[in-house]
Scaffold this active site. Structure first.
Site, PDB file in Angstrom:
ATOM      1  N   TYR A 173       0.837  -1.207   0.000  1.00  0.00           N
ATOM      2  CA  TYR A 173       0.000   0.000   0.000  1.00  0.00           C
ATOM      3  C   TYR A 173       0.874   1.260   0.000  1.00  0.00           C
ATOM      4  O   TYR A 173       0.506   2.290  -0.555  1.00  0.00           O
ATOM      5  CB  TYR A 173      -0.988  -0.013   1.168  1.00  0.00           C
ATOM      6  CG  TYR A 173      -2.181   0.891   0.936  1.00  0.00           C
ATOM      7  CD1 TYR A 173      -2.998   0.715  -0.185  1.00  0.00           C
ATOM      8  CD2 TYR A 173      -2.492   1.925   1.818  1.00  0.00           C
ATOM      9  CE1 TYR A 173      -4.089   1.540  -0.412  1.00  0.00           C
ATOM     10  CE2 TYR A 173      -3.589   2.748   1.601  1.00  0.00           C
ATOM     11  CZ  TYR A 173      -4.376   2.555   0.479  1.00  0.00           C
ATOM     12  OH  TYR A 173      -5.448   3.385   0.248  1.00  0.00           O
ATOM     13  N   LYS A 180      -3.330   8.448   2.577  1.00  0.00           N
ATOM     14  CA  LYS A 180      -4.572   8.284   3.356  1.00  0.00           C
ATOM     15  C   LYS A 180      -4.410   8.850   4.766  1.00  0.00           C
ATOM     16  O   LYS A 180      -5.373   9.352   5.347  1.00  0.00           O
ATOM     17  CB  LYS A 180      -4.997   6.813   3.404  1.00  0.00           C
ATOM     18  CG  LYS A 180      -5.456   6.245   2.054  1.00  0.00           C
ATOM     19  CD  LYS A 180      -6.639   6.984   1.446  1.00  0.00           C
ATOM     20  CE  LYS A 180      -7.288   6.197   0.315  1.00  0.00           C
ATOM     21  NZ  LYS A 180      -8.330   6.982  -0.391  1.00  0.00           N
TER      22      LYS A 180
HETATM   23  C1  IMJ Z   1      -3.834  -0.855  -3.070  1.00  0.00           C
HETATM   24  C2  IMJ Z   1      -2.465  -1.130  -3.115  1.00  0.00           C
HETATM   25  C3  IMJ Z   1      -1.897  -2.097  -2.329  1.00  0.00           C
HETATM   26  C4  IMJ Z   1      -2.670  -2.822  -1.468  1.00  0.00           C
HETATM   27  C5  IMJ Z   1      -4.033  -2.576  -1.429  1.00  0.00           C
HETATM   28  C6  IMJ Z   1      -4.626  -1.594  -2.231  1.00  0.00           C
HETATM   29  N1  IMJ Z   1      -5.052  -3.152  -0.694  1.00  0.00           N
HETATM   30  C7  IMJ Z   1      -6.239  -2.545  -0.999  1.00  0.00           C
HETATM   31  C8  IMJ Z   1      -6.009  -1.581  -1.989  1.00  0.00           C
HETATM   32  C9  IMJ Z   1      -4.841  -4.228   0.263  1.00  0.00           C
HETATM   33  C10 IMJ Z   1      -7.546  -2.882  -0.381  1.00  0.00           C
HETATM   34  C11 IMJ Z   1      -7.066  -0.705  -2.647  1.00  0.00           C
HETATM   35  N2  IMJ Z   1      -7.110   0.631  -2.010  1.00  0.00           N
HETATM   36  C12 IMJ Z   1      -7.596   0.688  -0.633  1.00  0.00           C
HETATM   37  C13 IMJ Z   1      -6.702   1.787  -2.641  1.00  0.00           C
HETATM   38  O1  IMJ Z   1      -6.763   2.836  -2.019  1.00  0.00           O
HETATM   39  C14 IMJ Z   1      -6.203   1.781  -4.030  1.00  0.00           C
HETATM   40  C15 IMJ Z   1      -5.662   2.882  -4.592  1.00  0.00           C
HETATM   41  C16 IMJ Z   1      -5.008   2.913  -5.887  1.00  0.00           C
HETATM   42  C17 IMJ Z   1      -5.023   1.866  -6.771  1.00  0.00           C
HETATM   43  C18 IMJ Z   1      -4.341   1.968  -8.002  1.00  0.00           C
HETATM   44  C19 IMJ Z   1      -4.279   0.850  -8.978  1.00  0.00           C
HETATM   45  C20 IMJ Z   1      -3.992   1.290 -10.378  1.00  0.00           C
HETATM   46  C21 IMJ Z   1      -3.025   2.435 -10.455  1.00  0.00           C
HETATM   47  N3  IMJ Z   1      -2.982   3.332  -9.453  1.00  0.00           N
HETATM   48  C22 IMJ Z   1      -3.671   3.174  -8.274  1.00  0.00           C
HETATM   49  N4  IMJ Z   1      -3.679   4.185  -7.378  1.00  0.00           N
HETATM   50  C23 IMJ Z   1      -4.338   4.062  -6.209  1.00  0.00           C
HETATM   51  O2  IMJ Z   1      -2.344   2.588 -11.470  1.00  0.00           O
END
Ligand code: IMJ
Length: 274
Positions: A173, A180
């Site tokens: 993450y 966040k």
């Molecule tokens: C995102 C990354 C790593 C682990 C993650 C996540 N887990 C969860 C998420 C365990 C649940 C999803 N999440 C909570 C997010 O806030 C995702 C944000 C996000 C996702 C992407 C994917 C595609 C990209 N950019 C991104 N930027 C933010 O190119």
């Protein structure tokens, strides 16, 4: 008598969670798996009048998809918004001012980090990657509130989406966790700023992992989901609809005493010790 009392309660709950006539802007719908889509549907079900924003791209793919998807909700505004573009933000609020004359709710469901930033070592995060993730995912809430401030009605609400990775080190993450954390702190400062004048409330929903566009691109998301299904008190993941219902609650009079908070909609997962 008990039954009658329950019916009266139900009636009052419906009355208090009534969002009819409320004008609410929803950002962050990309497709039918978006949490923002779950929120938009539940706000619509509660009677809200919606404004929808989409991320404009050269081929207009998001525009077409989001327009088709949200058509049944009969949004009275449908506007392009890339939060990195000042003029787009200004024109969104100019339109809201001209067409609505006020704003009763703002839903912020925007996040972005480079793919390479969401895998491997956090210490490998570049300055550019860090800035971009924080600008889009955290900073954007402040200028949205700044523009909305003169338009907010009494008791209006702001809801954003966060994730447990802001306070725990969750694999991959990385920079999103830092973004966040900044977002949740922004919720507290905005809550302190917007509350005094017009009782505008600002809150975050910390959603458990859901299969969405933002999560499907991530390695190990299925492991995270299985972990939640095994360990969360409710032994399952949450749905977009459950997050949507909480957003409706947070924009309704039922939550009139809640501001500056992060509310967990995660099937109880975060209370576990391990
Ligand atoms: C995102 C990354 C790593 C682990 C993650 C996540 N887990 C969860 C998420 C365990 C649940 C999803 N999440 C909570 C997010 O806030 C995702 C944000 C996000 C996702 C992407 C994917 C595609 C990209 N950019 C991104 N930027 C933010 O190119």
């Amino acid at each position: 008598m008990g039954e009658n009392y329950e019916n009266v309660l139900k009636y009052f709950v419906q009355m208090l969670l009534d969002l009819s006539g409320k004008k609410i802007l929803v950002t962050g719908i990309a497709n039918n798996r978006s949490i923002a889509w779950g929120i938009a549907q539940q706000l619509h079900a509660a009677g809200a009048e919606l404004g929808i924003t989409y991320l404009p791209d050269e081929k207009g793919r998001f525009e077409t998809k989001v327009r088709e998807l949200t058509n049944p909700l009969k949004p009275s505004l449908f506007l392009p918004l890339n939060v990195q573009d000042n003029s787009q933000m200004e024109s969104v609020f100019e339109t809201i001012n001209n067409d609505w004359g006020r704003l009763d709710g703002l839903i912020h469901c925007l996040a972005f980090a480079g793919k390479e930033e969401l895998i491997g070592d956090f210490s490998a995060t570049t300055a550019e990657g860090f800035s971009r993730a924080l600008e889009i995912s955290a900073y954007s809430l402040a200028p949205l509130c700044r523009h909305a401030k003169p338009l907010f009605s009494k008791g209006a609400g702001v809801v954003t989406l966060t994730y447990l990775g802001s306070e725990r080190a969750i694999p991959n993450y990385n920079v999103m966790g830092v973004a966040k954390a900044a977002l949740e702190a922004s919720v507290r400062y905005l809550s302190a700023e917007l509350g005094p004048e017009n009782e505008v409330r600002v809150n975050a929903i910390s959603a458990g992992p859901i299969r969405t566009l933002a999560s499907s691109a991530i390695g190990g998301i299925l492991d995270m989901i299985h972990n939640v299904e095994e360990k969360a008190p409710l032994r399952r993941t949450v749905t977009q609809t459950e997050v949507g219902n909480t957003a409706a609650f947070l924009l309704s009079n039922l939550s009139s005493g809640i501001s500056g908070q992060t509310i967990y909609v995660d099937a109880g997962y975060c209370i576990n010790g391990m």
